[in-house]
Design a protein around this motif. Sequence first.
Motif, PDB file in Angstrom:
ATOM      1  N   VAL A  83      32.186  25.294 -12.784  1.00  0.00           N
ATOM      2  CA  VAL A  83      31.566  25.036 -11.478  1.00  0.00           C
ATOM      3  C   VAL A  83      31.890  23.671 -10.896  1.00  0.00           C
ATOM      4  O   VAL A  83      31.486  23.364  -9.784  1.00  0.00           O
ATOM      5  CB  VAL A  83      30.026  25.224 -11.534  1.00  0.00           C
ATOM      6  CG1 VAL A  83      29.667  26.629 -11.944  1.00  0.00           C
ATOM      7  CG2 VAL A  83      29.373  24.206 -12.453  1.00  0.00           C
ATOM      8  N   GLY A  84      32.612  22.860 -11.660  1.00  0.00           N
ATOM      9  CA  GLY A  84      32.981  21.529 -11.192  1.00  0.00           C
ATOM     10  C   GLY A  84      32.153  20.464 -11.885  1.00  0.00           C
ATOM     11  O   GLY A  84      30.965  20.669 -12.141  1.00  0.00           O
ATOM     12  N   PRO A  85      32.774  19.335 -12.186  1.00  0.00           N
ATOM     13  CA  PRO A  85      32.075  18.255 -12.891  1.00  0.00           C
ATOM     14  C   PRO A  85      30.813  17.802 -12.169  1.00  0.00           C
ATOM     15  O   PRO A  85      30.820  17.589 -10.959  1.00  0.00           O
ATOM     16  CB  PRO A  85      33.116  17.131 -12.924  1.00  0.00           C
ATOM     17  CG  PRO A  85      34.433  17.827 -12.791  1.00  0.00           C
ATOM     18  CD  PRO A  85      34.161  19.017 -11.905  1.00  0.00           C
ATOM     19  N   GLY A  86      29.735  17.701 -12.940  1.00  0.00           N
ATOM     20  CA  GLY A  86      28.480  17.201 -12.405  1.00  0.00           C
ATOM     21  C   GLY A  86      27.707  18.144 -11.503  1.00  0.00           C
ATOM     22  O   GLY A  86      26.673  17.773 -10.970  1.00  0.00           O
ATOM     23  N   ARG A  87      28.181  19.370 -11.341  1.00  0.00           N
ATOM     24  CA  ARG A  87      27.500  20.311 -10.441  1.00  0.00           C
ATOM     25  C   ARG A  87      26.520  21.213 -11.178  1.00  0.00           C
ATOM     26  O   ARG A  87      25.837  22.015 -10.565  1.00  0.00           O
ATOM     27  CB  ARG A  87      28.529  21.151  -9.697  1.00  0.00           C
ATOM     28  CG  ARG A  87      29.392  20.282  -8.770  1.00  0.00           C
ATOM     29  CD  ARG A  87      30.388  21.085  -8.012  1.00  0.00           C
ATOM     30  NE  ARG A  87      29.668  21.914  -7.048  1.00  0.00           N
ATOM     31  CZ  ARG A  87      30.212  22.936  -6.410  1.00  0.00           C
ATOM     32  NH1 ARG A  87      31.461  23.244  -6.615  1.00  0.00           N
ATOM     33  NH2 ARG A  87      29.509  23.642  -5.563  1.00  0.00           N
ATOM     34  N   TRP A  88      26.457  21.094 -12.483  1.00  0.00           N
ATOM     35  CA  TRP A  88      25.567  21.928 -13.289  1.00  0.00           C
ATOM     36  C   TRP A  88      24.317  21.136 -13.615  1.00  0.00           C
ATOM     37  O   TRP A  88      24.381  20.003 -14.079  1.00  0.00           O
ATOM     38  CB  TRP A  88      26.264  22.339 -14.585  1.00  0.00           C
ATOM     39  CG  TRP A  88      25.400  23.164 -15.469  1.00  0.00           C
ATOM     40  CD1 TRP A  88      24.693  22.730 -16.559  1.00  0.00           C
ATOM     41  CD2 TRP A  88      25.114  24.551 -15.355  1.00  0.00           C
ATOM     42  NE1 TRP A  88      23.998  23.764 -17.125  1.00  0.00           N
ATOM     43  CE2 TRP A  88      24.244  24.900 -16.398  1.00  0.00           C
ATOM     44  CE3 TRP A  88      25.521  25.544 -14.464  1.00  0.00           C
ATOM     45  CZ2 TRP A  88      23.764  26.194 -16.578  1.00  0.00           C
ATOM     46  CZ3 TRP A  88      25.045  26.829 -14.648  1.00  0.00           C
ATOM     47  CH2 TRP A  88      24.186  27.141 -15.689  1.00  0.00           C
ATOM     48  N   LEU A  89      23.146  21.711 -13.390  1.00  0.00           N
ATOM     49  CA  LEU A  89      21.894  21.059 -13.748  1.00  0.00           C
ATOM     50  C   LEU A  89      21.483  21.516 -15.142  1.00  0.00           C
ATOM     51  O   LEU A  89      21.530  22.710 -15.445  1.00  0.00           O
ATOM     52  CB  LEU A  89      20.797  21.419 -12.746  1.00  0.00           C
ATOM     53  CG  LEU A  89      21.051  20.982 -11.311  1.00  0.00           C
ATOM     54  CD1 LEU A  89      19.946  21.477 -10.399  1.00  0.00           C
ATOM     55  CD2 LEU A  89      21.184  19.473 -11.232  1.00  0.00           C
ATOM     56  N   PRO A  90      21.064  20.588 -15.986  1.00  0.00           N
ATOM     57  CA  PRO A  90      20.666  20.962 -17.345  1.00  0.00           C
ATOM     58  C   PRO A  90      19.552  22.008 -17.342  1.00  0.00           C
ATOM     59  O   PRO A  90      18.628  21.941 -16.534  1.00  0.00           O
ATOM     60  CB  PRO A  90      20.164  19.649 -17.946  1.00  0.00           C
ATOM     61  CG  PRO A  90      20.821  18.586 -17.134  1.00  0.00           C
ATOM     62  CD  PRO A  90      20.955  19.161 -15.752  1.00  0.00           C
ATOM     63  N   ALA A  91      19.683  22.962 -18.243  1.00  0.00           N
ATOM     64  CA  ALA A  91      18.662  24.002 -18.373  1.00  0.00           C
ATOM     65  C   ALA A  91      17.470  23.448 -19.143  1.00  0.00           C
ATOM     66  O   ALA A  91      17.631  22.866 -20.205  1.00  0.00           O
ATOM     67  CB  ALA A  91      19.241  25.215 -19.095  1.00  0.00           C
ATOM     68  N   LEU A  92      16.293  23.632 -18.596  1.00  0.00           N
ATOM     69  CA  LEU A  92      15.069  23.182 -19.259  1.00  0.00           C
ATOM     70  C   LEU A  92      14.311  24.344 -19.885  1.00  0.00           C
ATOM     71  O   LEU A  92      13.497  24.143 -20.764  1.00  0.00           O
ATOM     72  CB  LEU A  92      14.177  22.443 -18.260  1.00  0.00           C
ATOM     73  CG  LEU A  92      14.819  21.224 -17.604  1.00  0.00           C
ATOM     74  CD1 LEU A  92      13.863  20.622 -16.585  1.00  0.00           C
ATOM     75  CD2 LEU A  92      15.223  20.193 -18.644  1.00  0.00           C
ATOM     76  N   VAL A  93      14.590  25.550 -19.423  1.00  0.00           N
ATOM     77  CA  VAL A  93      13.887  26.741 -19.902  1.00  0.00           C
ATOM     78  C   VAL A  93      14.897  27.872 -20.044  1.00  0.00           C
ATOM     79  O   VAL A  93      15.745  28.059 -19.175  1.00  0.00           O
ATOM     80  CB  VAL A  93      12.779  27.172 -18.911  1.00  0.00           C
ATOM     81  CG1 VAL A  93      12.135  28.468 -19.332  1.00  0.00           C
ATOM     82  CG2 VAL A  93      11.734  26.077 -18.767  1.00  0.00           C
TER      83      VAL A  93
END
Length: 115
Positions: A83-93
Amino acid sequence: MENSLDSKQIQDFIQHGFVRIDQAFSSKLAEEGRNILWADSGCDPTNPATWTKPVIRLGNYAQEPFRQAANTPRLLAAFDQLVGPGRWLPALVWELSLFAFLVQMIRVMLAGILT
């Protein structure tokens, strides 16, 4: 971290919508998560006689093994590739709504990712 995915894996993701990433998290994290899911399922992992339903619906999982497994360097590198560097948000759940008993009792936390 170097690339997690090769060009064939990226093309497979584009074509099929998923990709398998082996060893994306440790067997220790897999075991910890599996233990939580087995406890919540109400089934005994050592007793197939307790596996009486084809599907058990479970809720969301925010416990530490799930957060860690979903955010390993190997997976984050693969997400950056897709998806491109830095475009992924860490999964919390982790949203695990089904706990399925197919051919053999599945390893709920697969060999790296949910596929």
